[in-house]
Design a protein around this motif. Sequence first.
Motif, PDB file in Angstrom:
ATOM      1  N   VAL A 163       2.926  13.060  -6.585  1.00  0.00           N
ATOM      2  CA  VAL A 163       3.986  13.203  -5.577  1.00  0.00           C
ATOM      3  C   VAL A 163       3.902  11.983  -4.671  1.00  0.00           C
ATOM      4  CG1 VAL A 163       5.034  14.663  -3.810  1.00  0.00           C
ATOM      5  CG2 VAL A 163       3.662  15.722  -5.638  1.00  0.00           C
ATOM      6  N   MET A 164       4.873  11.082  -4.823  1.00  0.00           N
ATOM      7  CA  MET A 164       4.845   9.819  -4.093  1.00  0.00           C
ATOM      8  C   MET A 164       5.723   9.971  -2.854  1.00  0.00           C
ATOM      9  SD  MET A 164       3.001   7.779  -6.208  1.00  0.00           S
ATOM     10  CE  MET A 164       1.967   9.215  -6.213  1.00  0.00           C
ATOM     11  N   CYS A 165       5.064  10.365  -1.778  1.00  0.00           N
ATOM     12  CA  CYS A 165       5.769  10.696  -0.537  1.00  0.00           C
ATOM     13  C   CYS A 165       5.702   9.559   0.488  1.00  0.00           C
ATOM     14  CB  CYS A 165       5.127  11.960   0.028  1.00  0.00           C
ATOM     15  SG  CYS A 165       6.102  12.769   1.269  1.00  0.00           S
ATOM     16  N   ALA A 166       4.838   8.579   0.252  1.00  0.00           N
ATOM     17  CA  ALA A 166       4.648   7.505   1.240  1.00  0.00           C
ATOM     18  C   ALA A 166       5.927   6.700   1.439  1.00  0.00           C
ATOM     19  CB  ALA A 166       3.525   6.581   0.783  1.00  0.00           C
ATOM     20  N   ALA A 167       6.112   6.227   2.651  1.00  0.00           N
ATOM     21  CA  ALA A 167       7.188   5.287   2.966  1.00  0.00           C
ATOM     22  C   ALA A 167       6.616   3.883   2.789  1.00  0.00           C
ATOM     23  CB  ALA A 167       7.689   5.507   4.387  1.00  0.00           C
ATOM     24  N   VAL A 168       6.579   3.451   1.534  1.00  0.00           N
ATOM     25  CA  VAL A 168       5.940   2.172   1.194  1.00  0.00           C
ATOM     26  C   VAL A 168       6.834   1.017   1.664  1.00  0.00           C
ATOM     27  CG1 VAL A 168       5.030   0.793  -0.710  1.00  0.00           C
ATOM     28  CG2 VAL A 168       4.989   3.303  -0.856  1.00  0.00           C
ATOM     29  N   ALA A 169       6.237   0.037   2.296  1.00  0.00           N
ATOM     30  CA  ALA A 169       7.017  -1.143   2.706  1.00  0.00           C
ATOM     31  C   ALA A 169       7.572  -1.839   1.470  1.00  0.00           C
ATOM     32  CB  ALA A 169       6.133  -2.110   3.493  1.00  0.00           C
ATOM     33  N   ASP A 170       8.810  -2.250   1.533  1.00  0.00           N
ATOM     34  CA  ASP A 170       9.411  -2.930   0.385  1.00  0.00           C
ATOM     35  C   ASP A 170       8.893  -4.348   0.224  1.00  0.00           C
ATOM     36  OD1 ASP A 170      11.090  -0.867  -0.563  1.00  0.00           O
ATOM     37  OD2 ASP A 170      12.394  -1.182   1.170  1.00  0.00           O
ATOM     38  N   ILE A 197       5.371   1.530  -6.516  1.00  0.00           N
ATOM     39  CA  ILE A 197       4.273   2.378  -7.001  1.00  0.00           C
ATOM     40  C   ILE A 197       4.830   3.538  -7.831  1.00  0.00           C
ATOM     41  CG2 ILE A 197       2.300   3.780  -6.291  1.00  0.00           C
ATOM     42  CD1 ILE A 197       2.355   2.114  -3.617  1.00  0.00           C
ATOM     43  N   LEU A 198       5.893   4.148  -7.335  1.00  0.00           N
ATOM     44  CA  LEU A 198       6.488   5.287  -8.045  1.00  0.00           C
ATOM     45  C   LEU A 198       6.970   4.875  -9.438  1.00  0.00           C
ATOM     46  CD1 LEU A 198       7.673   8.166  -8.207  1.00  0.00           C
ATOM     47  CD2 LEU A 198       9.660   7.330  -6.931  1.00  0.00           C
ATOM     48  N   ALA A 199       7.725   3.789  -9.524  1.00  0.00           N
ATOM     49  CA  ALA A 199       8.253   3.339 -10.814  1.00  0.00           C
ATOM     50  C   ALA A 199       7.112   2.951 -11.748  1.00  0.00           C
ATOM     51  CB  ALA A 199       9.204   2.159 -10.607  1.00  0.00           C
TER      52      ALA A 199
END
Length: 216
Positions: A91-98, A125-127
């Motif tokens: 479950v990739m919930c983080a608001a990862v910086a682009d 990360i999700l992809a």
Amino acid sequence: TPRRPLAGRHAIVTSGPTHEAIDPVRYLANRSSGRQGHAIAQALAEAGARVTLISGPVALPDPPGVTTRHVVSAREMHDAVRAALPAEIAVMCAAVADWHVEPQARKLKKTGVAPTLTLVENPDILADIAHHPARPELVIGFAAETETLLDHAAAKRIRKGCDWILANHVGAGSDVMGGNDNEIVLITQAGADVWPRMSKTEVAARLTSRIIEALK
Ligand code: C5P
């Protein structure tokens, strides 16, 4: 057993923002509190899963019963997620910086001429996890949208290669980011399921029930 339906399963959850260093003392970040991701990690653990929570910098305590790994940047989060594989659930919930900033060895100085920051794209990360040889059986992402939520989120599910997307509104006037409540539309291959407004703890419980059902 019915009380620990996810016993024997490993879940990886990302949560919080990432911080991207501009120089040794400054960084780029976003308003993510980590509340939703931490609540999901805890709910999965309470359902019996072994949970690895990979958290960016947050002001929250580590959830009980969860192995928490603390990271700062998107690239560190990416490494930690890959190191935590294999897992049945992600479950990739983080608001990862682009983007990250091209590194500066020294603190930027005020010289009368504003500096230019060069931004470099971060890994998705999700992809990456959705296309990994050790892909978890169930890969779940989030989509924080400010407009045409449904179309964007459905397209994102396909583009990222994940199974489900939990879409939420974060536009002007929304208090979702950093707040206690969330408004979710769950997007799966079967379509869109609109959830009523509820607390982030309730979202975590409802998502956990759906995960239990899906892995049966
Ligand atoms: O592309 P966007 O940022 O809107 O997608 C959001 C989803 O993708 C979230 O699940 C987020 O955790 C994930 N993501 C990621 N790595 C990135 C960017 C987003 O895992 N670099």
